[in-house]
Design an enzyme around this catalytic site. Sequence first.
Site, PDB file in Angstrom:
ATOM      1  N   ASN A   1      13.054  -2.636   4.936  1.00 53.57           N
ATOM      2  CA  ASN A   1      12.022  -1.644   4.093  1.00 53.57           C
ATOM      3  C   ASN A   1      11.523  -0.812   5.211  1.00 53.57           C
ATOM      4  O   ASN A   1      10.576  -1.268   6.016  1.00 53.57           O
ATOM      5  CB  ASN A   1      11.186  -2.752   3.330  1.00 53.57           C
ATOM      6  CG  ASN A   1      10.124  -1.966   2.576  1.00 53.57           C
ATOM      7  OD1 ASN A   1       9.854  -0.542   2.666  1.00 53.57           O
ATOM      8  ND2 ASN A   1       9.294  -2.587   1.872  1.00 53.57           N
TER       9      ASN A   1
ATOM     10  N   HIS B   1       7.953   0.888  -7.537  1.00 56.82           N
ATOM     11  CA  HIS B   1       7.772  -0.509  -7.585  1.00 56.82           C
ATOM     12  C   HIS B   1       8.676  -1.372  -8.348  1.00 56.82           C
ATOM     13  O   HIS B   1       8.403  -2.220  -8.992  1.00 56.82           O
ATOM     14  CB  HIS B   1       6.422  -0.933  -8.021  1.00 56.82           C
ATOM     15  CG  HIS B   1       5.177  -0.458  -7.070  1.00 56.82           C
ATOM     16  ND1 HIS B   1       3.931  -0.137  -7.481  1.00 56.82           N
ATOM     17  CD2 HIS B   1       5.141  -0.492  -5.729  1.00 56.82           C
ATOM     18  CE1 HIS B   1       3.257   0.190  -6.456  1.00 56.82           C
ATOM     19  NE2 HIS B   1       3.990  -0.072  -5.251  1.00 56.82           N
TER      20      HIS B   1
ATOM     21  N   HIS C   1       1.162  -4.450 -10.254  1.00 60.05           N
ATOM     22  CA  HIS C   1       1.585  -4.669  -8.753  1.00 60.05           C
ATOM     23  C   HIS C   1       0.355  -3.848  -8.287  1.00 60.05           C
ATOM     24  O   HIS C   1       0.088  -2.476  -8.001  1.00 60.05           O
ATOM     25  CB  HIS C   1       2.912  -3.727  -8.449  1.00 60.05           C
ATOM     26  CG  HIS C   1       3.245  -3.812  -6.956  1.00 60.05           C
ATOM     27  ND1 HIS C   1       4.200  -4.685  -6.575  1.00 60.05           N
ATOM     28  CD2 HIS C   1       2.697  -3.324  -6.040  1.00 60.05           C
ATOM     29  CE1 HIS C   1       4.362  -4.442  -5.370  1.00 60.05           C
ATOM     30  NE2 HIS C   1       3.392  -3.709  -4.810  1.00 60.05           N
TER      31      HIS C   1
ATOM     32  N   ARG D   1      -4.370   6.718  -2.168  1.00 60.24           N
ATOM     33  CA  ARG D   1      -4.016   7.634  -2.818  1.00 60.24           C
ATOM     34  C   ARG D   1      -4.678   7.804  -4.257  1.00 60.24           C
ATOM     35  O   ARG D   1      -5.234   6.941  -4.540  1.00 60.24           O
ATOM     36  CB  ARG D   1      -2.400   7.214  -3.505  1.00 60.24           C
ATOM     37  CG  ARG D   1      -1.299   7.383  -2.537  1.00 60.24           C
ATOM     38  CD  ARG D   1      -0.116   6.977  -2.711  1.00 60.24           C
ATOM     39  NE  ARG D   1       0.199   6.060  -1.951  1.00 60.24           N
ATOM     40  CZ  ARG D   1       1.175   4.994  -2.464  1.00 60.24           C
ATOM     41  NH1 ARG D   1       2.113   5.110  -3.458  1.00 60.24           N
ATOM     42  NH2 ARG D   1       1.555   3.814  -1.672  1.00 60.24           N
TER      43      ARG D   1
ATOM     44  N   MET E   1      -9.249  -3.735   0.309  1.00 62.84           N
ATOM     45  CA  MET E   1     -10.020  -4.186  -0.791  1.00 62.84           C
ATOM     46  C   MET E   1     -10.865  -5.475  -0.171  1.00 62.84           C
ATOM     47  O   MET E   1     -11.929  -5.742  -0.739  1.00 62.84           O
ATOM     48  CB  MET E   1      -9.004  -4.835  -1.647  1.00 62.84           C
ATOM     49  CG  MET E   1      -9.670  -5.411  -3.091  1.00 62.84           C
ATOM     50  SD  MET E   1     -10.713  -4.155  -3.884  1.00 62.84           S
ATOM     51  CE  MET E   1      -9.699  -3.332  -4.789  1.00 62.84           C
TER      52      MET E   1
ATOM     53  N   ILE F   1      -3.431  -7.167  -3.460  1.00 59.55           N
ATOM     54  CA  ILE F   1      -4.619  -7.548  -4.302  1.00 59.55           C
ATOM     55  C   ILE F   1      -4.458  -8.557  -5.525  1.00 59.55           C
ATOM     56  O   ILE F   1      -5.028  -9.267  -5.687  1.00 59.55           O
ATOM     57  CB  ILE F   1      -5.355  -6.158  -4.723  1.00 59.55           C
ATOM     58  CG1 ILE F   1      -5.528  -5.205  -3.429  1.00 59.55           C
ATOM     59  CG2 ILE F   1      -6.487  -6.277  -5.408  1.00 59.55           C
ATOM     60  CD1 ILE F   1      -5.785  -3.961  -3.724  1.00 59.55           C
TER      61      ILE F   1
ATOM     62  N   GLU G   1       9.849  -8.593  -2.826  1.00 64.05           N
ATOM     63  CA  GLU G   1      11.025  -7.476  -2.778  1.00 64.05           C
ATOM     64  C   GLU G   1      11.945  -7.783  -2.073  1.00 64.05           C
ATOM     65  O   GLU G   1      13.219  -7.493  -2.444  1.00 64.05           O
ATOM     66  CB  GLU G   1      10.161  -6.264  -2.727  1.00 64.05           C
ATOM     67  CG  GLU G   1       9.136  -5.911  -3.646  1.00 64.05           C
ATOM     68  CD  GLU G   1       8.214  -4.839  -3.184  1.00 64.05           C
ATOM     69  OE1 GLU G   1       7.134  -5.207  -2.307  1.00 64.05           O
ATOM     70  OE2 GLU G   1       8.076  -3.802  -3.594  1.00 64.05           O
TER      71      GLU G   1
HETATM   72  P1  ADP Z   1       1.486  -2.900   0.467  1.00 68.13           P
HETATM   73  O1  ADP Z   1       1.408  -2.177  -0.738  1.00 68.13           O
HETATM   74  O2  ADP Z   1       1.330  -2.147   1.857  1.00 68.13           O
HETATM   75  O3  ADP Z   1       2.693  -3.877   0.414  1.00 68.13           O
HETATM   76  P2  ADP Z   1      -0.181  -5.460   0.278  1.00 68.13           P
HETATM   77  O4  ADP Z   1       0.770  -5.656  -1.217  1.00 68.13           O
HETATM   78  O5  ADP Z   1       0.223  -6.368   1.290  1.00 68.13           O
HETATM   79  O6  ADP Z   1       0.363  -3.636   0.275  1.00 68.13           O
HETATM   80  O7  ADP Z   1      -1.422  -5.164  -0.516  1.00 68.13           O
HETATM   81  C1  ADP Z   1      -2.622  -4.860   0.417  1.00 68.13           C
HETATM   82  C2  ADP Z   1      -3.667  -5.042  -0.193  1.00 68.13           C
HETATM   83  O8  ADP Z   1      -3.972  -6.331  -0.331  1.00 68.13           O
HETATM   84  C3  ADP Z   1      -4.998  -4.479   0.771  1.00 68.13           C
HETATM   85  O9  ADP Z   1      -6.035  -3.639   0.005  1.00 68.13           O
HETATM   86  C4  ADP Z   1      -5.587  -5.869   1.262  1.00 68.13           C
HETATM   87  O10 ADP Z   1      -7.060  -5.794   1.237  1.00 68.13           O
HETATM   88  C5  ADP Z   1      -5.385  -6.602   0.024  1.00 68.13           C
HETATM   89  N1  ADP Z   1      -5.565  -7.994   0.169  1.00 68.13           N
HETATM   90  C6  ADP Z   1      -4.806  -8.847   0.774  1.00 68.13           C
HETATM   91  N2  ADP Z   1      -5.458 -10.038   1.008  1.00 68.13           N
HETATM   92  C7  ADP Z   1      -6.573  -9.895   0.318  1.00 68.13           C
HETATM   93  C8  ADP Z   1      -7.532 -10.798  -0.121  1.00 68.13           C
HETATM   94  N3  ADP Z   1      -7.554 -12.181   0.511  1.00 68.13           N
HETATM   95  N4  ADP Z   1      -8.531 -10.558  -0.659  1.00 68.13           N
HETATM   96  C9  ADP Z   1      -8.591  -9.314  -1.201  1.00 68.13           C
HETATM   97  N5  ADP Z   1      -7.566  -8.560  -1.194  1.00 68.13           N
HETATM   98  C10 ADP Z   1      -6.685  -8.915  -0.399  1.00 68.13           C
END
Ligand code: ADP
Length: 397
Positions: free
Chosen positions: A8, A180, A207, A240, A283, A328, A378
């Site tokens: 990816n 997605h 997602h 975004r 987040m 998230i 994925e």
């Molecule tokens: P991507 O779209 O880059 O693959 P991810 O699916 O890894 O991203 O999601 C990233 C988001 O998930 C970020 O906003 C991060 O803060 C949030 N996140 C990851 N772990 C936690 C957690 N324990 N609590 C709150 N938010 C989280």
Amino acid sequence: MGEILCLNAGSSSLKFALFASEGSGEPQSLASGKIENIGIEPHLVAHDASGKTIAEQRWTKADKATHETLLADLLERIQKQVGKDLIGVGHRVVHGGMDFAAPVRIDDDVLARLDALCPLAPLHQPHNLSAIRAVRAVQPSLPQIACFDTGFHHEQPAVATRLALPRALDAEGVRRYGFHGISYEYIARQLGEIDPLVSGGRVIAAHLGNGASLCAMKDGRSIDTTMGFTALDGLVMGTRCGALDPGAVLYLFQEKGMSTNAVEHLLYNESGLLGVSGISSDMRALIESDDPHAKESVDLFVYHIARQTGALASSLGGLDAFVFTAGIGENAPEVRSLVAQRLSWLGVEIDEDANRRRAPVISTSSSRITVRVIPTDEERMIAIHTAELLAHAGTAS
Ligand code: ADP
């Protein structure tokens, strides 16, 4: 039996996962990892299936590591680890356009057609395709498979994909595609296994990662989604903007005199949670912050999830289940709880204890809507498609 590498490739990162495949059946995860900060000071970390770190390396600016050299290095490491040649490489490719719905084996013709789609996803597609070219340069005969983020949405009804612009633009591809899709296909597949009754009904999957979207699924198929022509549309995201009155974009050009590049940067990189909070796109940081702007950004994020859920529930003609996934969706019980509160009018009722524990089902037994948390994967979905295509072509041993 053989090993499949899933890639990816983004602008500054390369996520990878290695699977063992029997040809048919579920691929077994062997290792995964990522190279981040490409173009600056790249950093590679890889873990085995148990999560143990098996490789770590940093490159300095002086190493002049590029996407191409890093990928060649990664392939060499993996071949060494595996002890024999890979049987194939599966790629996440963001855009399949109007032609490609299903995963496809890449040849010169396919690559040329995917190149032609770069204007539709200029920030992602070129990086996906350069990874394909980099693998070809090192191992020209290694089969490569493209899996598309748009593919799962391909069968949506025309009313869900059409933009209200002059018809000629629709004919040349200015329409809603949705993204997605690899994640949503995995969720639909998982739901079919763990809860066939619900999966045959009306489901909204959320997602929620750095990029965020919702997908309305009927009988396991996508019928509507919040991302459209580009991955800017729909929900508020990390950086975004999500759905925006196009008049606001005209204002940026006409009244603020901004350039195309500046507007693009604003909409993709400076908006969303980051833009509204002025603090972070992450987040975790926003939930922990006491700053009222952080709270406002989380409220806006949740508000739009609920608002778009209403729209998609209308497309579905009702709702039986809601699924949270991605960074998230899987890890932030606070966000799940706030979304559930706003969806109580639909009959969503969650069990806060189950929510905090991240139980597979977080709704109460009396909730009209089943609410689940399903971790997405994925890379596994790409491995499944790659294995299937290779087995079909008779190249898997
Ligand atoms: P991507 O779209 O880059 O693959 P991810 O699916 O890894 O991203 O999601 C990233 C988001 O998930 C970020 O906003 C991060 O803060 C949030 N996140 C990851 N772990 C936690 C957690 N324990 N609590 C709150 N938010 C989280």
